[in-house]
Design an enzyme around this catalytic site. Structure first.
Site, PDB file in Angstrom:
ATOM      1  N   LYS A  13       0.864  -1.172   0.000  1.00  0.00           N
ATOM      2  CA  LYS A  13       0.000   0.000   0.000  1.00  0.00           C
ATOM      3  C   LYS A  13       0.904   1.226   0.000  1.00  0.00           C
ATOM      4  CE  LYS A  13      -1.158  -2.613   2.871  1.00  0.00           C
ATOM      5  NZ  LYS A  13      -0.941  -4.083   3.083  1.00  0.00           N
ATOM      6  N   ASP A 101       4.226  -3.136  11.418  1.00  0.00           N
ATOM      7  CA  ASP A 101       2.890  -2.653  11.035  1.00  0.00           C
ATOM      8  C   ASP A 101       2.002  -2.493  12.272  1.00  0.00           C
ATOM      9  OD1 ASP A 101       2.900  -5.453  11.343  1.00  0.00           O
ATOM     10  OD2 ASP A 101       1.421  -5.803   9.753  1.00  0.00           O
ATOM     11  N   THR A 175     -21.294 -25.371   2.276  1.00  0.00           N
ATOM     12  CA  THR A 175     -19.871 -25.423   2.654  1.00  0.00           C
ATOM     13  C   THR A 175     -19.207 -24.053   2.600  1.00  0.00           C
ATOM     14  OG1 THR A 175     -19.794 -27.630   1.694  1.00  0.00           O
ATOM     15  CG2 THR A 175     -17.674 -26.571   2.124  1.00  0.00           C
TER      16      THR A 175
HETATM   17  N1  LIG Z   1      -8.849  -5.198  -3.932  1.00  0.00           N
HETATM   18  C1  LIG Z   1      -8.268  -6.104  -3.135  1.00  0.00           C
HETATM   19  N2  LIG Z   1      -7.180  -6.779  -3.559  1.00  0.00           N
HETATM   20  C2  LIG Z   1      -6.583  -7.693  -2.780  1.00  0.00           C
HETATM   21  N3  LIG Z   1      -7.020  -7.994  -1.548  1.00  0.00           N
HETATM   22  C3  LIG Z   1      -8.089  -7.367  -1.071  1.00  0.00           C
HETATM   23  C4  LIG Z   1      -8.763  -6.398  -1.830  1.00  0.00           C
HETATM   24  N4  LIG Z   1      -9.777  -5.935  -1.072  1.00  0.00           N
HETATM   25  C5  LIG Z   1      -9.736  -6.598   0.089  1.00  0.00           C
HETATM   26  N5  LIG Z   1      -8.747  -7.483   0.097  1.00  0.00           N
HETATM   27  C6  LIG Z   1      -8.418  -8.346   1.217  1.00  0.00           C
HETATM   28  O1  LIG Z   1      -7.359  -7.706   1.906  1.00  0.00           O
HETATM   29  C7  LIG Z   1      -6.416  -8.667   2.334  1.00  0.00           C
HETATM   30  C8  LIG Z   1      -5.057  -8.030   2.391  1.00  0.00           C
HETATM   31  O2  LIG Z   1      -5.130  -6.998   3.343  1.00  0.00           O
HETATM   32  P1  LIG Z   1      -3.859  -6.172   3.715  1.00  0.00           P
HETATM   33  O3  LIG Z   1      -4.193  -5.381   4.923  1.00  0.00           O
HETATM   34  O4  LIG Z   1      -3.347  -5.412   2.547  1.00  0.00           O
HETATM   35  O5  LIG Z   1      -2.870  -7.372   4.064  1.00  0.00           O
HETATM   36  P2  LIG Z   1      -1.327  -7.416   4.285  1.00  0.00           P
HETATM   37  O6  LIG Z   1      -0.992  -6.216   5.157  1.00  0.00           O
HETATM   38  O7  LIG Z   1      -1.117  -8.705   4.967  1.00  0.00           O
HETATM   39  O8  LIG Z   1      -0.662  -7.339   2.952  1.00  0.00           O
HETATM   40  C9  LIG Z   1      -6.508  -9.782   1.339  1.00  0.00           C
HETATM   41  O9  LIG Z   1      -6.170 -10.999   1.951  1.00  0.00           O
HETATM   42  C10 LIG Z   1      -7.959  -9.756   0.905  1.00  0.00           C
HETATM   43  O10 LIG Z   1      -8.723 -10.637   1.693  1.00  0.00           O
HETATM   44  C1  LIG Z   2       1.590 -10.607  12.366  1.00  0.00           C
HETATM   45  C2  LIG Z   2       2.074 -10.189  10.998  1.00  0.00           C
HETATM   46  C3  LIG Z   2       2.422 -11.432  10.192  1.00  0.00           C
HETATM   47  C4  LIG Z   2       0.945  -9.434  10.280  1.00  0.00           C
HETATM   48  O1  LIG Z   2       1.316  -9.213   8.948  1.00  0.00           O
HETATM   49  P1  LIG Z   2       0.253  -8.753   7.816  1.00  0.00           P
HETATM   50  O2  LIG Z   2      -1.019  -9.467   8.015  1.00  0.00           O
HETATM   51  O3  LIG Z   2       0.044  -7.261   8.002  1.00  0.00           O
HETATM   52  O4  LIG Z   2       0.901  -9.032   6.505  1.00  0.00           O
HETATM   53  C5  LIG Z   2       3.285  -9.209  11.108  1.00  0.00           C
HETATM   54  O5  LIG Z   2       2.947  -8.115  11.893  1.00  0.00           O
HETATM   55  C6  LIG Z   2       4.503  -9.894  11.700  1.00  0.00           C
HETATM   56  O6  LIG Z   2       5.230 -10.592  11.026  1.00  0.00           O
HETATM   57  N1  LIG Z   2       4.730  -9.671  13.011  1.00  0.00           N
HETATM   58  C7  LIG Z   2       5.865 -10.220  13.755  1.00  0.00           C
HETATM   59  C8  LIG Z   2       5.385 -11.069  14.910  1.00  0.00           C
HETATM   60  C9  LIG Z   2       4.630 -10.297  15.980  1.00  0.00           C
HETATM   61  O7  LIG Z   2       4.102  -9.198  15.732  1.00  0.00           O
HETATM   62  O8  LIG Z   2       4.585 -10.808  17.114  1.00  0.00           O
HETATM   63  K   LIG Z   3      -2.369  -7.611   9.718  1.00  0.00           K
END
Ligand SMILES: Nc1ncnc2c1ncn2[C@@H]1O[C@H](COP(=O)(O)OP(=O)(O)O)[C@@H](O)[C@H]1O
Ligand SMILES: CC(C)(COP(=O)(O)O)[C@@H](O)C(=O)NCCC(=O)O
Ligand SMILES: [K+]
Length: 248
Positions: A13, A101, A175
């Protein structure tokens, strides 16, 4: 122009300073960097600084780093988890172990309100963190995110193929809906449990902030009062990079 970048396990992002003023956030898949951002980033004005928060492997960060150096001749600055910052104290035994994050979301949430808070980030993982009215991060939990939840079931069972599900009430009758509903109900119930636990501990008002790609989906089913803030992590990054607080 400053560019803020949040690299999660599913998505990258990004937003400029101006984008953040009006809650605009751009995104692409984070699996194929830097190709995934190239088209969009080539259209950007050359930034004066790039700030990155990443929970991905270092080789992914390195590829993006060299793209940025090659195209803009600048070296990005990487955010880090700290022990104390912007009025928030890290509650982890080893502060550096807390995902960056999560840390940035906490400092951004603290800038939004001084009340005790539950901070939920619904991404690849769903993290739920608690912070008291003094800005002390109490701790938190990590659950599989909504997509990972379904993926885990497919990987570990012979569950027959299913189409898209829908969420009605808790009692699904096919399901796909059973899996989707299971993921949502499990996550909402956990958020509600931590919310109530914090409320009992703090003996007063608690607020709940929800961010991440699946924030809207989860928020639709949450029974505790909450607020969705899409750019929480990027706002935390902006704060860590030295920009003053913004009233979001
Ligand atoms: N337009 C989109 N493209 C991809 N993922 C999306 C979208 N809208 C919602 N999602 C959801 O958002 C999740 C990713 O959220 P995000 O906070 O960006 O994750 P991360 O920080 O782990 O990369 C995806 O697993 C999906 O379920
Ligand atoms: C928990 C997470 C995998 C979340 O990652 P995300 O879903 O934002 O991709 C990330 O914050 C991480 O790798 N944390 C390290 C372990 C911890 O926070 O305890
Ligand atoms: K997260």
């Amino acid at each position: 122009m400053k560019l803020y970048v949040d690299i999660g396990n599913s998505a990258i992002k990004w937003a400029t300073e101006d984008d953040l003023q009006v809650d605009i956030l751009h995104q692409a898949e984070s699996s194929n960097l830097p190709a995934a951002i190239e088209h969009a980033w080539l259209k950007l004005k050359k930034p004066e600084a790039v700030y990155i928060a990443s929970v991905r492997q270092q080789d992914i960060d390195a590829k993006l780093l060299s793209w940025i150096e090659r195209h803009w001749q600048i070296i990005p600055l990487f955010a880090e988890t700290r022990q104390l910052e912007h009025g928030v104290t890290n509650g982890y035994k080893k502060p550096g172990q807390l995902g960056v994050d999560r840390w940035l979301a906490l400092i951004a949430a603290r800038a939004l309100s001084k009340l005790p808070q539950i901070v939920v980030d619904c991404g690849s993982a769903t993290t739920i963190d608690a912070m008291d009215g003094e800005g002390r991060h109490i701790g938190g939990i990590i659950l599989p995110g909504l997509r990972v939840f379904a993926h885990c079931l497919r990987q570990n069972t012979d569950i027959p193929h299913y189409e898209t599900g829908e969420i009605g009430d808790c009692f699904a009758t096919d399901t796909a809906s059973g899996i989707l509903t299971g993921a949502i109900v499990a996550q909402c119930a956990t958020v509600e449990k931590l919310y109530q636990t914090l409320q009992a501990r703090e003996m007063g008002d608690v607020i709940c902030v929800v961010t991440g790609g699946d924030a809207e989906l989860l928020a639709r089913h949450l029974e505790v009062s909450h607020r969705v803030v899409h750019d929480l992590v990027l706002n935390g990054l902006r704060l860590q990079s030295g920009q003053s607080e913004r009233t979001v």
